[in-house]
Design an enzyme around this catalytic site. Structure first.
Site, PDB file in Angstrom:
ATOM      1  N   LYS A 123       4.011 -11.779  -2.948  1.00 42.12           N
ATOM      2  CA  LYS A 123       2.887 -11.283  -3.730  1.00 42.12           C
ATOM      3  C   LYS A 123       3.274 -11.256  -5.209  1.00 42.12           C
ATOM      4  O   LYS A 123       4.432 -11.409  -5.552  1.00 42.12           O
ATOM      5  CB  LYS A 123       2.510  -9.867  -3.267  1.00 42.12           C
ATOM      6  CG  LYS A 123       1.859  -9.868  -1.877  1.00 42.12           C
ATOM      7  CD  LYS A 123       1.372  -8.500  -1.449  1.00 42.12           C
ATOM      8  CE  LYS A 123       0.573  -7.791  -2.492  1.00 42.12           C
ATOM      9  NZ  LYS A 123      -0.564  -8.589  -3.017  1.00 42.12           N
TER      10      LYS A 123
ATOM     11  N   GLU B  97       1.471  -2.769  -6.503  1.00 45.05           N
ATOM     12  CA  GLU B  97       1.051  -3.144  -5.141  1.00 45.05           C
ATOM     13  C   GLU B  97       2.067  -2.635  -4.119  1.00 45.05           C
ATOM     14  O   GLU B  97       1.704  -2.104  -3.067  1.00 45.05           O
ATOM     15  CB  GLU B  97       0.910  -4.662  -5.035  1.00 45.05           C
ATOM     16  CG  GLU B  97      -0.273  -5.192  -5.827  1.00 45.05           C
ATOM     17  CD  GLU B  97      -0.338  -6.706  -5.929  1.00 45.05           C
ATOM     18  OE1 GLU B  97      -1.408  -7.214  -6.269  1.00 45.05           O
ATOM     19  OE2 GLU B  97       0.674  -7.378  -5.675  1.00 45.05           O
TER      20      GLU B  97
HETATM   21  C1  5RP Z   1      -1.599 -10.044  -7.271  1.00 44.36           C
HETATM   22  C2  5RP Z   1      -1.341 -10.479  -5.882  1.00 44.36           C
HETATM   23  C3  5RP Z   1      -2.466 -11.129  -5.158  1.00 44.36           C
HETATM   24  O1  5RP Z   1      -2.677 -10.475  -3.953  1.00 44.36           O
HETATM   25  C4  5RP Z   1      -2.107 -12.576  -4.888  1.00 44.36           C
HETATM   26  O2  5RP Z   1      -1.755 -13.195  -6.114  1.00 44.36           O
HETATM   27  C5  5RP Z   1      -3.253 -13.324  -4.226  1.00 44.36           C
HETATM   28  O3  5RP Z   1      -4.291 -13.477  -5.150  1.00 44.36           O
HETATM   29  P1  5RP Z   1      -5.686 -14.107  -4.742  1.00 44.36           P
HETATM   30  O4  5RP Z   1      -6.349 -13.146  -3.801  1.00 44.36           O
HETATM   31  O5  5RP Z   1      -6.418 -14.228  -6.064  1.00 44.36           O
HETATM   32  O6  5RP Z   1      -5.440 -15.442  -4.089  1.00 44.36           O
HETATM   33  O7  5RP Z   1      -0.288 -10.327  -5.326  1.00 44.36           O
HETATM   34  O8  5RP Z   1      -0.436  -9.547  -7.888  1.00 44.36           O
END
Ligand code: 5RP
Length: 231
Positions: A104, A113
């Site tokens: 992530k 997160e």
């Molecule tokens: C943000 C994250 C998001 O969950 C990850 O980048 C996925 O993003 P998206 O839902 O736009 O594909 O970790 O820090």
């Protein structure tokens, strides 16, 4: 003859966001706090959660961006320090494997997160099928770093076999920088997560392996599937 059109990635993200709303519905009788992730998939979830805002006590957000979106819908957003328990955390991911270990931080919100996920009773990860991989690491691993430690941490990441690239022009919500680590061999995700956590100056890395997701809702052309850890 009617032809069926392939679903777009956004339609798959919307489908898993709806499935996550359906998944948490039975919990909404208890006036719960919901943890909210960051990114486009989490945004779909926020927009769909708005229809149920009267049934939840409120939310804890993993980024300023998500907090703004939630407030825009009139959904209460609490500071993590002011809540006793987060019943469920819903967030997207950049990669997932069959053990529900994740990468992530594509949006740069990895530290908050990971904190909100840690403080939640259950982590429900929602992804479109493109995020499913056999081995983590095709997606560059985001690492949040205290700015003054940038060069030192980068050298240590090179020693681990990675190629760290500074995310240009980006500052996290915590005032730090991100190094995106390319070409890292993530054969044993827990080990790499621990090793990177052990580098002085690292705030957090985007591997969620020591504490993977509890539930994965994945959207593919063939439909939406729910995978629980250990199944
Ligand atoms: C943000 C994250 C998001 O969950 C990850 O980048 C996925 O993003 P998206 O839902 O736009 O594909 O970790 O820090």
């Amino acid at each position: 003859m009617a032809t069926t059109q392939a679903m777009t990635q956004d339609e798959l993200k919307q489908a898993v966001a709806q499935a996550a709303v359906d998944y948490i519905q039975p919990k909404l009788v208890d006036d719960i706090i919901v943890g909210i992730g960051t990114g486009s998939t989490a945004n779909f979830f926020i927009d769909l959660l708005a229809a149920h805002k009267g049934k939840i006590q409120g939310t804890v957000a993993s980024s300023e961006a998500s907090a703004e979106r939630l407030k825009g819908h009139g959904i209460p957003v609490y500071d993590l320090n002011s809540v006793d328990e987060i019943a469920v955390y819903v967030d997207g991911a950049d990669e997932t494997n069959e053990r529900l270990e994740l990468i992530k931080g594509g949006g740069g919100a990895l530290t908050r997160e990971k904190i909100v996920a840690a403080a939640s009773k259950e982590f429900v990860c929602i992804v479109d099928g493109s995020k499913w991989v056999g081995k983590l690491g095709e997606f560059p691993l985001p690492v949040e770093v205290i700015p003054m430690a940038r060069s030192y941490v980068a050298r240590e990441l090179v020693k681990l076999g990675g190629n760290p690239i500074l995310r240009e022009g980006f500052t996290t919500d915590n005032g730090n920088i991100i190094l995106d680590v390319h070409n890292l061999d993530i054969a044993v995700p827990c080990q790499i997560e621990e090793k990177i956590n052990g580098i002085t100056g690292v705030v957090c890395n985007g591997l969620f392996a020591l504490k993977p997701a509890d539930v994965l809702i994945i959207g593919r052309e063939s439909g939406v599937e729910t995978v629980t850890s250990g199944s």
